[in-house]
Design an enzyme around this catalytic site. Structure first.
Site, mmCIF file in Angstrom:
data_model
loop_
_atom_site.group_PDB
_atom_site.id
_atom_site.type_symbol
_atom_site.label_atom_id
_atom_site.label_comp_id
_atom_site.label_asym_id
_atom_site.label_seq_id
_atom_site.Cartn_x
_atom_site.Cartn_y
_atom_site.Cartn_z
ATOM 1 N N HIS A 117 0.834 -1.199 0.000
ATOM 2 C CA HIS A 117 0.000 0.000 0.000
ATOM 3 C C HIS A 117 0.871 1.252 0.000
ATOM 4 O O HIS A 117 1.805 1.362 0.791
ATOM 5 C CB HIS A 117 -0.890 0.044 1.238
ATOM 6 N N ASN A 177 7.893 -4.231 3.781
ATOM 7 C CA ASN A 177 6.457 -3.925 3.794
ATOM 8 C C ASN A 177 5.787 -4.370 5.090
ATOM 9 O O ASN A 177 4.967 -3.642 5.657
ATOM 10 C CB ASN A 177 5.767 -4.584 2.601
#
Length: 351
Positions: free
Chosen positions: A158, A190
């Site tokens: 994201h 991440n």
């Protein structure tokens, strides 16, 4: 910041491009000075310009030539500016991930304000009800596809975290559109260090009234050891479709009242951090990745803030602590499942 990363950031010679000026405009209480360069208004002139009485016809030769050369189509480039409930994104059709994303965080937008009620926008966001989706707002020829990430070895990372959009299910779902996603190394980045950075951005709302966050994928050159620099990156998908950034930047601009007696005058602070798309040890100091905002602008071809704003803004790490809180959510899950882990397990909200 390491010498290699410093050299990479400052070696990029991309010209400064159009300003990334669109910011979420949710509930500002302090008038913020002009904080980003505003694109000049383009005056569209007709090829034939007729004076009021129709007595003279003036031909604009430049537009006439453009109309002739581009008779069958204008190739662009086209920037898909995508306005969502929790963020704005500019999508890069060539790389097939965001060129940048922008969001405006406040205690109220995160549902943590004791004075302002959360936005009543229907059902609250539940990550378990969201799923990654291809974005039909982008022409099919230029979309990232779910299959591109399948067995690629990269996470669907994201750019705007789902945790920043808990105020409604629709807002959270929009963070799972592939136009908000870029390939990221999973373990150590991440799922860990990058998530700590996202949580640090949210914590800034405890010290500042308004927090503006830009997230920017970057492609930085590396030295070959022989005095030359090269930009090398992977492309995932079959056929190859989505580019894998070498680095990611987080750029923040914060504001708060300069004093109780002058609540309408904003005190600004700003900072930029560039992180490699690679595993980063939990103990790496966050300040190690701080770089001048201009170096990010140069590398990305963007002008994020005006020179006046950058001149007035204090360094963010002088206005607040640039320290991350390490919380290993995945290790906590392993412990709950009865699996041994060498790391101390403490819970954290998923990014």
């Amino acid at each position: 910041m390491s010498h290699a990363l410093t050299a990479a950031v400052f070696a990029v010679g991309a010209a400064v491009g159009a300003g990334a000026t669109a910011l979420i405009h949710a509930r500002r209480r302090i008038p913020l000075p002009t904080h980003a360069s505003t694109p000049e208004r383009v005056e569209h002139k007709a090829i034939m310009q007729v004076e009021p009485l129709g007595t003279h016809v003036v031909i604009n030769p430049q537009l006439a030539l453009a109309g002739e050369v581009l008779k069958y189509g204008n190739p662009g480039p086209i920037s898909d500016l995508l306005t969502r409930k929790a963020y704005i994104a500019a999508y890069d059709r060539r790389l097939r991930h965001p060129a940048w994303t922008a969001e405006h965080l406040t205690l109220a937008s995160l549902g943590k304000s004791a004075l302002i009620a959360p936005v009543d926008d229907g059902e609250k966001g539940d990550r378990s009800k969201s799923q990654f989706m291809e974005d039909e707002a982008v022409p099919a020829l230029f979309r990232a596809h779910l299959k591109d990430y399948f067995r690629s070895g990269y996470d669907r990372g994201h750019m705007v975290p789902a945790a920043d959009a808990k105020f409604s299910q629709e807002a959270m779902n929009e963070t799972f559109l592939l136009t908000n996603i870029a390939p990221q190394v999973g373990a150590g980045f991440n799922r860990h260090y990058w998530a700590y950075v996202e949580e640090w951005c949210r914590r800034l709302t405890g010290s500042f009234q308004d927090v503006y966050v830009f997230t920017i994928p970057l492609y930085l050159p590396q030295s070959d050891g022989a005095g030359k620099y090269h930009v090398k990156y992977e492309v995932i998908g079959t056929p190859p479709n989505v580019a894998v950034p070498t680095h990611f930047a987080k750029v923040v601009l914060t504001s708060r009242p300069s004093s109780p007696s002058t609540p309408d005058i904003a005190e600004l602070a700003a900072g930029a951090f560039v992180l490699p798309n690679a595993e980063i040890p939990d103990g790496a100091p966050f300040s190690r990745f701080e770089v001048p905002i201009e170096s990010v602008e140069r590398a990305a071809g963007l002008q994020l803030f005006s020179d006046e704003v950058k001149r007035k803004a204090k360094p963010i790490c002088q206005s607040t602590q640039c320290e991350l809180i390490v919380r290993r959510f995945d290790d906590a899950q392993k412990n709950l499942a009865g699996r041994p882990t060498p790391r101390r397990a403490i819970s954290a909200p998923p990014a």
